[in-house]
Design a protein around this motif. Structure first.
Motif, PDB file in Angstrom:
ATOM      1  N   GLU A 131     -18.027 -12.810   5.228  1.00  0.00           N
ATOM      2  CA  GLU A 131     -16.913 -13.724   5.033  1.00  0.00           C
ATOM      3  C   GLU A 131     -17.288 -15.122   5.482  1.00  0.00           C
ATOM      4  N   VAL A 137      -1.661  -6.606   1.899  1.00  0.00           N
ATOM      5  CA  VAL A 137      -1.233  -6.527   0.489  1.00  0.00           C
ATOM      6  C   VAL A 137      -2.417  -6.046  -0.354  1.00  0.00           C
ATOM      7  N   PHE A 197       0.836  -1.201   0.000  1.00  0.00           N
ATOM      8  CA  PHE A 197       0.000   0.000   0.000  1.00  0.00           C
ATOM      9  C   PHE A 197       0.874   1.256   0.000  1.00  0.00           C
ATOM     10  N   GLN A 245      -6.835  -2.908  -6.593  1.00  0.00           N
ATOM     11  CA  GLN A 245      -6.287  -1.799  -5.800  1.00  0.00           C
ATOM     12  C   GLN A 245      -4.940  -1.354  -6.382  1.00  0.00           C
ATOM     13  N   TYR A 290      -5.674  -5.108   6.214  1.00  0.00           N
ATOM     14  CA  TYR A 290      -5.204  -5.333   4.844  1.00  0.00           C
ATOM     15  C   TYR A 290      -3.679  -5.207   4.842  1.00  0.00           C
ATOM     16  N   THR A 307     -17.788  -7.623  -7.046  1.00  0.00           N
ATOM     17  CA  THR A 307     -17.670  -7.504  -5.597  1.00  0.00           C
ATOM     18  C   THR A 307     -16.815  -8.692  -5.149  1.00  0.00           C
ATOM     19  N   GLY A 308     -15.985  -8.480  -4.153  1.00  0.00           N
ATOM     20  CA  GLY A 308     -15.127  -9.574  -3.716  1.00  0.00           C
ATOM     21  C   GLY A 308     -13.697  -9.387  -4.185  1.00  0.00           C
ATOM     22  N   THR A 309     -13.478  -8.412  -5.070  1.00  0.00           N
ATOM     23  CA  THR A 309     -12.131  -8.179  -5.593  1.00  0.00           C
ATOM     24  C   THR A 309     -11.395  -7.105  -4.790  1.00  0.00           C
ATOM     25  N   GLY A 310     -12.107  -6.465  -3.879  1.00  0.00           N
ATOM     26  CA  GLY A 310     -11.496  -5.357  -3.126  1.00  0.00           C
ATOM     27  C   GLY A 310     -11.711  -4.021  -3.814  1.00  0.00           C
ATOM     28  N   LYS A 311     -12.728  -3.946  -4.670  1.00  0.00           N
ATOM     29  CA  LYS A 311     -12.925  -2.713  -5.456  1.00  0.00           C
ATOM     30  C   LYS A 311     -13.341  -1.526  -4.577  1.00  0.00           C
ATOM     31  N   THR A 312     -14.022  -1.804  -3.462  1.00  0.00           N
ATOM     32  CA  THR A 312     -14.472  -0.682  -2.627  1.00  0.00           C
ATOM     33  C   THR A 312     -13.282   0.126  -2.123  1.00  0.00           C
TER      34      THR A 312
HETATM   35  P1  AMP Z   1     -15.112  -5.665  -2.088  1.00  0.00           P
HETATM   36  O1  AMP Z   1     -14.797  -6.264  -3.432  1.00  0.00           O
HETATM   37  O2  AMP Z   1     -14.758  -4.235  -2.022  1.00  0.00           O
HETATM   38  O3  AMP Z   1     -16.545  -5.941  -1.715  1.00  0.00           O
HETATM   39  O4  AMP Z   1     -14.189  -6.384  -0.990  1.00  0.00           O
HETATM   40  C1  AMP Z   1     -14.283  -7.747  -0.728  1.00  0.00           C
HETATM   41  C2  AMP Z   1     -13.723  -8.145   0.615  1.00  0.00           C
HETATM   42  O5  AMP Z   1     -12.307  -8.124   0.594  1.00  0.00           O
HETATM   43  C3  AMP Z   1     -14.134  -7.270   1.771  1.00  0.00           C
HETATM   44  O6  AMP Z   1     -14.483  -8.116   2.839  1.00  0.00           O
HETATM   45  C4  AMP Z   1     -12.905  -6.460   2.102  1.00  0.00           C
HETATM   46  O7  AMP Z   1     -12.850  -6.143   3.467  1.00  0.00           O
HETATM   47  C5  AMP Z   1     -11.795  -7.410   1.713  1.00  0.00           C
HETATM   48  N1  AMP Z   1     -10.568  -6.712   1.231  1.00  0.00           N
HETATM   49  C6  AMP Z   1     -10.500  -5.686   0.388  1.00  0.00           C
HETATM   50  N2  AMP Z   1      -9.206  -5.347   0.137  1.00  0.00           N
HETATM   51  C7  AMP Z   1      -8.453  -6.186   0.839  1.00  0.00           C
HETATM   52  C8  AMP Z   1      -7.024  -6.348   1.010  1.00  0.00           C
HETATM   53  N3  AMP Z   1      -6.145  -5.587   0.365  1.00  0.00           N
HETATM   54  N4  AMP Z   1      -6.614  -7.340   1.815  1.00  0.00           N
HETATM   55  C9  AMP Z   1      -7.511  -8.132   2.451  1.00  0.00           C
HETATM   56  N5  AMP Z   1      -8.847  -8.033   2.349  1.00  0.00           N
HETATM   57  C10 AMP Z   1      -9.317  -7.076   1.551  1.00  0.00           C
END
Ligand code: AMP
Length: 409
Positions: A305, A23, A3, A28, A21, A47-52
């Motif tokens: 989760e 890595v 990061f 991201q 988080y 969703t699930g990729t950490g896009k938020t």
């Molecule tokens: P999202 O795709 O934004 O809905 O995120 C999916 C899940 O991944 C959520 O539970 C986040 O908290 C988790 N997440 C997002 N970024 C990371 C990261 N860099 N490392 C670990 N978990 C993450």
């Protein structure tokens, strides 16, 4: 990549660390530097990729605390809005940013109160945001960054006219980010009319479900679906289970059947009030509810989760919905299973899904279940009768749990 190397400032890095988080995820890594550089970005990500966090982190860095509403995230469902709000709160824990989450189905006053006290970031669903705007209770004239989250779903849900009205309220000079799980021609058209010289980022193929999900088809007569579900759940190996039905009515019905069978369950769909939905989700997250029965409309908002199994009690209407549904399991690197009950009349949907996935799914029988009226809808594959093995976590990674993958299309 770390990061730090993405150019995030120390206070945000502290927030990221507190969130656990370590890595960055691929989206991201790709998105954060471009967003920090002020570019418009189109991100194709489920969703699930950490896009938020991929948009929330750089966005917080680009707006000033106590500087008025400088960023607006528009998203289709209340659940997604709440989740984005949670990420903003956690990521911004040490930065002093303030945010509000605006969505319908609840009272106005708490949201208005936060707006009156002053916020830097607004996360909203379109309808309530327009209501609040029409009451003259929000000033969007300083927005520098607009995020359209899950643009494909907003289109599907008929929100685009509202979103256009919202965009018309914003300064024309602004940065735009658009995220969508799929890039249909409609989404591309919106991107073309809203974004300027955008960087395109795609971290996973459009309709490919995340890996690590064991997928299987369970051919079963429509009349025996409930019985099979109860039987599977009685096995005890399916510990946190999300069940999808085609309609709200069927979701309620399955919920009642599970209740009767003594299996702790809750139902969540568009007819439930916000507090009912939240209670159901909370119980499921805590683990006090083992089975959550849902319809597609709320699927994207379910970010829980350790969902061990997704069961498609009814086949979804499209490959896209299939990918979204099963993407609720195997989150953040865990493994999971997706089981689809398939009645004979649902075979054409299965073929459509398989064409989109580019693979033929394994058919399995639940060992020991009394299939009174056998359904083996496809002549082109064999049915594995040792499906129980699939459920013991030790062999989950073995595709098919001993079943055969018939081939690729
Ligand atoms: P999202 O795709 O934004 O809905 O995120 C999916 C899940 O991944 C959520 O539970 C986040 O908290 C988790 N997440 C997002 N970024 C990371 C990261 N860099 N490392 C670990 N978990 C993450």
């Amino acid at each position: 990549m770390s990061f730090e190397s993405l150019g995030l400032e120390p206070r945000l890095l502290k927030g990221v660390a507190a969130m656990g988080y370590t890595v960055p995820t691929p989206i991201q890594n790709e998105a954060i530097p471009h967003v920090l550089a002020g570019r418009d970005v189109v991100g194709c990500a489920q969703t699930g990729t950490g896009k938020t966090a991929a948009f929330v982190l750089p966005l917080l860095q680009s707006i000033k605390p106590q500087g008025g509403i400088q960023a607006l995230v528009v998203t289709p469902t209340r659940e997604l809005a709440v989740q984005i709000g949670d990420v903003a709160r956690d990521a911004g824990k040490f930065t002093g940013h303030r945010s509000v989450v605006i969505y319908g189905g609840v009272g106005y006053e708490p949201q208005l109160q936060k707006l009156r006290r002053g916020v830097d970031l607004v996360v909203a669903t379109p309808g309530r945001l327009l209501d609040i705007q029409n009451r003259g209770s929000i000033n969007l004239s300083k927005v520098k960054i607009l995020v359209l989250d899950e643009a494909d779903r907003m289109l599907d849900m008929g929100f685009w006219p509202d979103v256009r009205k919202i965009i018309a309220l914003l300064p024309t000079e602004r940065q735009n980010l658009l995220f969508s799980a799929t890039m249909s021609s409609d989404v591309m058209r919106i991107a073309g009319s809203t974004l300027k010289d955008a960087v395109h980022i795609e971290t996973s193929p459009t309709t490919k479900p995340v890996e690590k999900i064991h997928q299987a088809i369970y051919p079963v007569n429509q009349m025996q679906k409930a019985e099979l579900l109860v039987e599977l759940l009685k096995g005890g190996e399916l510990n946190r289970v999300l069940v999808f039905t085609r309609t709200k009515h069927r979701a309620d019905r399955v919920h009642r059947i599970l209740d009767k069978a003594g299996i702790s369950a809750a139902a969540i769909h568009g007819d439930r009030s916000q507090s009912q939905r939240q209670n159901a989700l909370d119980g499921f997250k805590r683990g006090s509810t083992r089975v959550l029965v849902a319809t597609d409309i709320v699927a994207r908002g379910i970010d829980v989760e350790e969902i061990s199994h997704v069961i498609n009690y009814d086949m979804p209407n499209s490959a896209e919905d299939y990918v979204h549904r099963i993407g609720r399991t195997a989150r953040a690197g865990a493994e999971g299973s997706a089981i689809s009950f398939l009645a004979a009349e649902e075979t054409s949907t299965l073929h459509e899904i398989e064409r989109a996935l580019g693979e033929v799914l394994v058919c399995e029988d639940h060992h020991g279940f009394d299939y009174k009226d056998r359904v083996v809808p496809m002549a082109d594959r064999t049915v594995n009768t040792k499906s129980r093995a699939v459920f013991s976590s030790g062999v989950m990674g073995r595709r098919g749990g001993g079943g055969r993958r018939i081939g690729r299309r």
